[in-house]
Write a protein that holds these residues in place. Structure first.
Motif, short mmCIF file in Angstrom:
data_model
loop_
_atom_site.label_atom_id
_atom_site.label_comp_id
_atom_site.label_asym_id
_atom_site.label_seq_id
_atom_site.Cartn_x
_atom_site.Cartn_y
_atom_site.Cartn_z
N ARG A 229 10.89 42.08 -40.93
CA ARG A 229 10.52 40.79 -41.47
C ARG A 229 10.02 40.92 -42.91
N ASP A 230 9.40 42.03 -43.22
CA ASP A 230 8.75 42.15 -44.52
C ASP A 230 9.59 42.87 -45.56
N HIS A 232 13.57 43.15 -46.67
CA HIS A 232 14.87 42.58 -46.36
C HIS A 232 16.02 43.56 -46.49
#
Lengths: 275, 296
Positions: A229-230, A232
């Motif tokens: 999620r953090d 990419h």
């Protein structure tokens, strides 16, 4: 325009290397954020930009650029931006209407075996007409820039890899060498790592052919460990032009995260979510 | 062997510089051009991948009056109606003509930048035929061509390389400014020599051969492998200094039985207490089973 990427590439809209061929590629990821970066970068640098948008509509590019603080519609009005909207252009070419003036640029759609010569001629006239400017009081623009989003669409439309390579050679010769402008091209690779050697056509071969010619590559990949999620993905920056004594390519790997109005780049493992 | 090739000892040679996307052979080719120019020989460049300005810019410092550039860069396919040199002119007659135009007396060196460009537009058999004719023709002393090996099928690369008298394959080296050249050289007698050399190219285009990796192919360990040494960053000391070792050897450990310790235990000194035991009647000591009193 992402200032972090500018400092990685050590270029600013006020001073950047001319005559560069920048190749942007992606695999299992999306590199179009880099296209938006370069588009807003060169518009801010007051270059005359010829944009070949084959993937999205003008309003899409406009909406994204607005977030990055550049108005494409304004630039188009001022004559700074020449936008070839592949989607509508090809439609009007295939279903001709009486009112529209038919351009020859997309004539490869009818017969993919012909070369991309007319598309090149469209680009040549649009980048080299920068000096005069049809409208009165036209502003003076900097070196021309050609951007293509993206070349692999041409392959999907049935154009052979060789023809695309020829096309990019001519663009390179005209834009980068003759006019000392810059060129940014995006190539998307197929999901599989490498197809067998016998496969003559395809985006892999196109990517290799262009890599031999470019001066800077930005290769975007997903994280090898999977979705996060953090972070990419990661982008590999590779300078291929001889710099000082280093004759080989110089590589650097960064991880990135695209935000709403920008993107942050950091060294591997130094994401703010990790530290 | 690389410096031998740069000196260009044999005539009628055909040299191929093979590269891939990992490592460009363009700089090595420029070094070869510079080396030929410095020998006062005529050079004809068929330039498809590099413009004349860029080439002359790269050759600063070399005498370029004998350099003839045939511009296949700006219009190699005749799209703009005034082509200087197109890829379809790659045949014996045209090439002999353009080479003879300028250098009548001395045979010249022909540089092809790159063979990959030609192979994309002319069939491999026609390219091989032209190259073979040029080798035999006499108008050209040496041919040096650049070939992007990863752009073609293996068979095509193989058949072109079979024609060559020498093939240099460049690969990235350990350090940023180094590259590895794998050289295969066929002499006229038919002997094939292979070698591997690490080189770098200086600012003035001279090639410095750094060292020869040993023939057995024992490569230098990867930098990653070196980093993997587990004893590198320990918080404690693995080795002993001489004084430390001495001290360690002097130390008697509690379980060690020295002579003094033994005698001290067996013969107690006079004056110390002794235990005398006289079994009384209750002590039912059984010789057969000394542990009888234990409740087991």
């Amino acid at each position: 325009m992402y200032t972090e990427l500018n400092s990685i590439l050590s270029s600013t809209p006020d001073s950047f290397t001319q005559g560069e061929f920048i190749l942007v590629s992606d695999r299992q990821s999306d590199a179009s954020f880099l296209i938006h970066h370069f588009l807003s970068f060169y518009l801010r640098a007051r270059c005359r930009v010829c944009f070949l948008g084959l993937v999205q509509s003008f309003s899409h590019y406009n909406a994204v650029s607005q977030r990055l603080g550049v108005s494409l519609a304004q630039a188009k009005e001022k004559g700074q931006l020449i936008f070839l909207e592949g989607l509508t252009e090809s439609l009007s070419f295939l279903i001709p209407q009486e009112t529209s003036t038919e351009s020859q640029a997309m004539d490869f759609l009818r017969d993919p075996t012909v070369s991309l010569r007319h598309l090149y001629e469209f680009i040549r006239t649009s980048v080299s007409s920068s000096g005069g400017g049809g409208e009165g009081g036209a502003e003076e623009w900097g070196p021309p820039v050609l951007m293509v989003d993206d070349l692999s669409v041409l392959l999907s439309l049935g154009v052979s890899t060789g023809a695309v390579l020829d096309f990019s050679h001519y663009c390179h010769a005209t834009v980068c060498s003759q006019l000392q402008g810059n060129m940014v091209m995006l190539v998307r690779c197929s999901e599989e790592e490498e197809v067998d050697d016998g496969d003559d056509e395809g985006s892999e071969r196109l990517l290799r052919g262009l890599t031999h010619r470019c001066s800077l590559t930005l290769h975007v990949q997903g994280l090898p460990t999977g979705y996060c999620r953090d972070i990419h993905g990661q982008v590999e920056v590779c300078w291929r032009r001889r710099q000082g004594d280093a004759q080989n390519t110089q590589r650097k790997l960064f991880q990135y995260k695209v935000n709403d109005k920008g993107a942050s780049f950091f060294a591997r493992g130094t994401s703010s979510a990790v530290l | 062997m690389l410096s031998e090739l740069l000196q260009g000892a044999d005539t009628g040679g055909f040299l191929i510089i093979q590269d891939s996307t990992n490592c460009s052979g363009q700089h090595l080719l420029t070094s070869f051009i510079s080396a030929v120019l410095n020998r006062d020989e005529f050079v004809h460049v068929l330039g498809f991948e590099i413009s004349e300005e860029e080439l002359r810019d790269g050759l600063k410092g070399s005498p370029t009056q004998r350099l003839h550039f045939h511009n296949g860069f700006t219009d190699p396919l005749g799209w703009t109606n005034h082509p200087a040199f197109t890829v379809h002119q790659f045949n014996l007659e045209e090439l002999t003509h353009i080479v003879k135009q300028t250098s009548q007396l001395k045979p010249a060196t022909l540089i092809i930048n790159s063979l990959s460009w030609i192979l994309r537009h002319v069939s491999p058999s026609a390219v091989c035929k032209t190259l073979q004719q040029l080798k035999k023709g006499g108008a050209v002393r040496t041919i040096i061509g650049l070939l992007h090996a990863d752009m073609h099928q293996k068979g095509t690369v193989g058949s072109v390389c079979h024609l060559a008298s020498s093939v240099i394959t460049v690969a990235p080296g350990m350090k940023a400014d180094e590259a590895v050249a794998k050289i295969t050289k066929r002499s006229k007698s038919g002997k094939v020599m292979q070698d591997e050399e690490i080189f770098n190219i200086k600012e003035d285009l001279t090639v410095i051969v750094q060292s020869k990796p040993s023939q057995t192919g024992s490569k230098q360990p990867d930098p990653e492998e070196q980093e993997m040494d587990p004893t590198a960053n320990l918080t404690f000391n693995l080795r002993l200094s001489d004084t430390e070792r001495e001290a360690k050897e002097k130390l008697a450990l509690p379980f060690m039985f020295s002579k003094e310790k033994k005698t001290a235990l067996l013969h107690s000194s006079p004056g110390s207490g002794r235990i005398l035991y006289e079994p009384d009647a209750n002590d039912d000591y059984d010789q057969e089973d000394p542990d009888d009193d234990l409740d087991v």
